[in-house]
Write a protein that holds these residues in place. Sequence first.
Motif, PDB file in Angstrom:
ATOM      1  N   GLN A 188      -7.447   3.119   4.395  1.00  0.00           N
ATOM      2  CA  GLN A 188      -6.530   4.048   3.735  1.00  0.00           C
ATOM      3  C   GLN A 188      -7.245   4.816   2.622  1.00  0.00           C
ATOM      4  O   GLN A 188      -6.988   6.009   2.423  1.00  0.00           O
ATOM      5  CB  GLN A 188      -5.323   3.291   3.181  1.00  0.00           C
ATOM      6  CG  GLN A 188      -4.397   2.735   4.250  1.00  0.00           C
ATOM      7  CD  GLN A 188      -3.834   3.824   5.149  1.00  0.00           C
ATOM      8  OE1 GLN A 188      -3.546   4.936   4.695  1.00  0.00           O
ATOM      9  NE2 GLN A 188      -3.673   3.507   6.434  1.00  0.00           N
ATOM     10  N   LEU A 192      -7.486   8.814   2.437  1.00  0.00           N
ATOM     11  CA  LEU A 192      -6.847   9.561   1.345  1.00  0.00           C
ATOM     12  C   LEU A 192      -7.847  10.255   0.434  1.00  0.00           C
ATOM     13  O   LEU A 192      -7.563  11.329  -0.091  1.00  0.00           O
ATOM     14  CB  LEU A 192      -5.987   8.607   0.505  1.00  0.00           C
ATOM     15  CG  LEU A 192      -4.737   8.039   1.173  1.00  0.00           C
ATOM     16  CD1 LEU A 192      -4.042   7.068   0.229  1.00  0.00           C
ATOM     17  CD2 LEU A 192      -3.773   9.150   1.578  1.00  0.00           C
ATOM     18  N   THR A 229      -5.350   8.639  -8.041  1.00  0.00           N
ATOM     19  CA  THR A 229      -3.969   9.072  -7.880  1.00  0.00           C
ATOM     20  C   THR A 229      -3.079   7.834  -7.753  1.00  0.00           C
ATOM     21  O   THR A 229      -3.576   6.724  -7.545  1.00  0.00           O
ATOM     22  CB  THR A 229      -3.824   9.938  -6.627  1.00  0.00           C
ATOM     23  OG1 THR A 229      -4.133   9.127  -5.474  1.00  0.00           O
ATOM     24  CG2 THR A 229      -4.782  11.121  -6.669  1.00  0.00           C
ATOM     25  N   PRO A 230      -1.761   7.989  -7.858  1.00  0.00           N
ATOM     26  CA  PRO A 230      -0.882   6.823  -7.673  1.00  0.00           C
ATOM     27  C   PRO A 230      -1.110   6.099  -6.347  1.00  0.00           C
ATOM     28  O   PRO A 230      -1.092   4.862  -6.309  1.00  0.00           O
ATOM     29  CB  PRO A 230       0.521   7.447  -7.747  1.00  0.00           C
ATOM     30  CG  PRO A 230       0.351   8.624  -8.659  1.00  0.00           C
ATOM     31  CD  PRO A 230      -1.009   9.173  -8.322  1.00  0.00           C
ATOM     32  N   SER A 231      -1.348   6.853  -5.285  1.00  0.00           N
ATOM     33  CA  SER A 231      -1.580   6.234  -3.973  1.00  0.00           C
ATOM     34  C   SER A 231      -2.885   5.451  -3.956  1.00  0.00           C
ATOM     35  O   SER A 231      -2.952   4.334  -3.425  1.00  0.00           O
ATOM     36  CB  SER A 231      -1.601   7.301  -2.882  1.00  0.00           C
ATOM     37  OG  SER A 231      -0.364   7.958  -2.782  1.00  0.00           O
ATOM     38  N   ILE A 232      -3.928   6.031  -4.548  1.00  0.00           N
ATOM     39  CA  ILE A 232      -5.220   5.343  -4.584  1.00  0.00           C
ATOM     40  C   ILE A 232      -5.158   4.148  -5.539  1.00  0.00           C
ATOM     41  O   ILE A 232      -5.742   3.093  -5.260  1.00  0.00           O
ATOM     42  CB  ILE A 232      -6.333   6.326  -4.993  1.00  0.00           C
ATOM     43  CG1 ILE A 232      -6.579   7.320  -3.843  1.00  0.00           C
ATOM     44  CG2 ILE A 232      -7.616   5.581  -5.353  1.00  0.00           C
ATOM     45  CD1 ILE A 232      -7.638   8.362  -4.131  1.00  0.00           C
ATOM     46  N   GLU A 234      -2.623   2.262  -6.062  1.00  0.00           N
ATOM     47  CA  GLU A 234      -1.923   1.199  -5.338  1.00  0.00           C
ATOM     48  C   GLU A 234      -2.891   0.456  -4.405  1.00  0.00           C
ATOM     49  O   GLU A 234      -2.836  -0.780  -4.292  1.00  0.00           O
ATOM     50  CB  GLU A 234      -0.771   1.793  -4.538  1.00  0.00           C
ATOM     51  CG  GLU A 234       0.080   0.759  -3.814  1.00  0.00           C
ATOM     52  CD  GLU A 234       1.235   1.388  -3.073  1.00  0.00           C
ATOM     53  OE1 GLU A 234       1.901   0.669  -2.308  1.00  0.00           O
ATOM     54  OE2 GLU A 234       1.471   2.614  -3.253  1.00  0.00           O
ATOM     55  N   ILE A 235      -3.782   1.201  -3.757  1.00  0.00           N
ATOM     56  CA  ILE A 235      -4.778   0.584  -2.874  1.00  0.00           C
ATOM     57  C   ILE A 235      -5.722  -0.306  -3.679  1.00  0.00           C
ATOM     58  O   ILE A 235      -5.996  -1.450  -3.305  1.00  0.00           O
ATOM     59  CB  ILE A 235      -5.575   1.672  -2.123  1.00  0.00           C
ATOM     60  CG1 ILE A 235      -4.672   2.424  -1.158  1.00  0.00           C
ATOM     61  CG2 ILE A 235      -6.754   1.051  -1.367  1.00  0.00           C
ATOM     62  CD1 ILE A 235      -5.335   3.635  -0.524  1.00  0.00           C
TER      63      ILE A 235
END
Length: 362
Positions: A188, A192, A229-232, A234-235
């Motif tokens: 992911q 991303l 970023t928020p998505s990264i 979280e990972i």
Amino acid sequence: MSGRRFHGTTKARNKRDAEAFERLLKEKAKQEVEQFRKTGNVPLTIDIAVGRYWTEKAQHRVDRKYFFAVLERLVQYFGKDKRLDEIDDDAIITLVAFQRKQLRWGKSKLKHAEVKTLSNATINRQTLVPLKAIFRRARVLWGYHLPHEPQWKEHLLKEPRERVREFQPEEQQALDRSIREDYQPWYQFLHLSGRRFKETLLRWSDVNWESGEIRTMGKGDVEVWTPITPSIREILESCRGHHPEFVFTFVARATSQGKVGGQRYPITYHGAISQWQGDRARSGVKNARLHDHRHNRATKLLRECRNLKIVQRVLNHANITTTAKYAHVMDDEVAEALERNAKSRNLSRTSFGGETQATDLR
């Protein structure tokens, strides 16, 4: 000659040829002594040049293990006593011809297919570009006189234009479902971030939580920057505590090859490739490479933001002309602009008193 002794065989079959060869050697030695007096430099062999280049620069590369093997092959080809000032255009022509015959991965066959010869890109990257860098450093920084330095531009092989692959929604979904669970965080992040594959094998020291960014060294020893970023984030958070040094890890399924089943180990370059090949086969997606995730991210991002500068920053391209290969995704805007221009042209034909007056200038 200033107390210097030169010895060795002339390999000549008669006295006259031997004496001629001896005169040639003496003249060459005289030139070397004169050069040493002026510059303080002794003749530079490929072995010494490569060793010095490694010590000063190459050992600090991200791909230093891979690059060490590249340099080692150059020394093996020329022989460690080959002098740099003896490597000219003819020598490079012969070297390239030799490389064109070499097979990929050093193998003659694979299980299910014949192995092709080295690509032009591989020959450029593993042979010509490193040699050129060594010559430049010897000439510019070490002060060596290299009168027969090859014309590198004439030897670089033409490379095919890199394809730009974009995954369709159903392809992306199939790939996402097929990736092994413990490889999912790494996969992911690859998808991303838009980073190159080698740039995704992060260490925790690369992650700056306070500034919200990830910085590593990438292709060409250029710093690669990625915002958290928020998505990264979280990972990354999901990987905390798995390993003290490396961010992305996998769980060994069995106890073998020094690994204990059930324990976590860093994802490696070759391990990730092997796992990807199996997962891709299970997904049924054809003609897909790991690098295509970078293309996919770039094209989708450009389609959304319509800003090449933003995509350039995400991909960490030094020159926007490299990013411009993704500009085809804006073809619809080009079509719209053409149509607006056509309508504007029609409006310029203004009617006066029922008559149409052409305002085009010819």
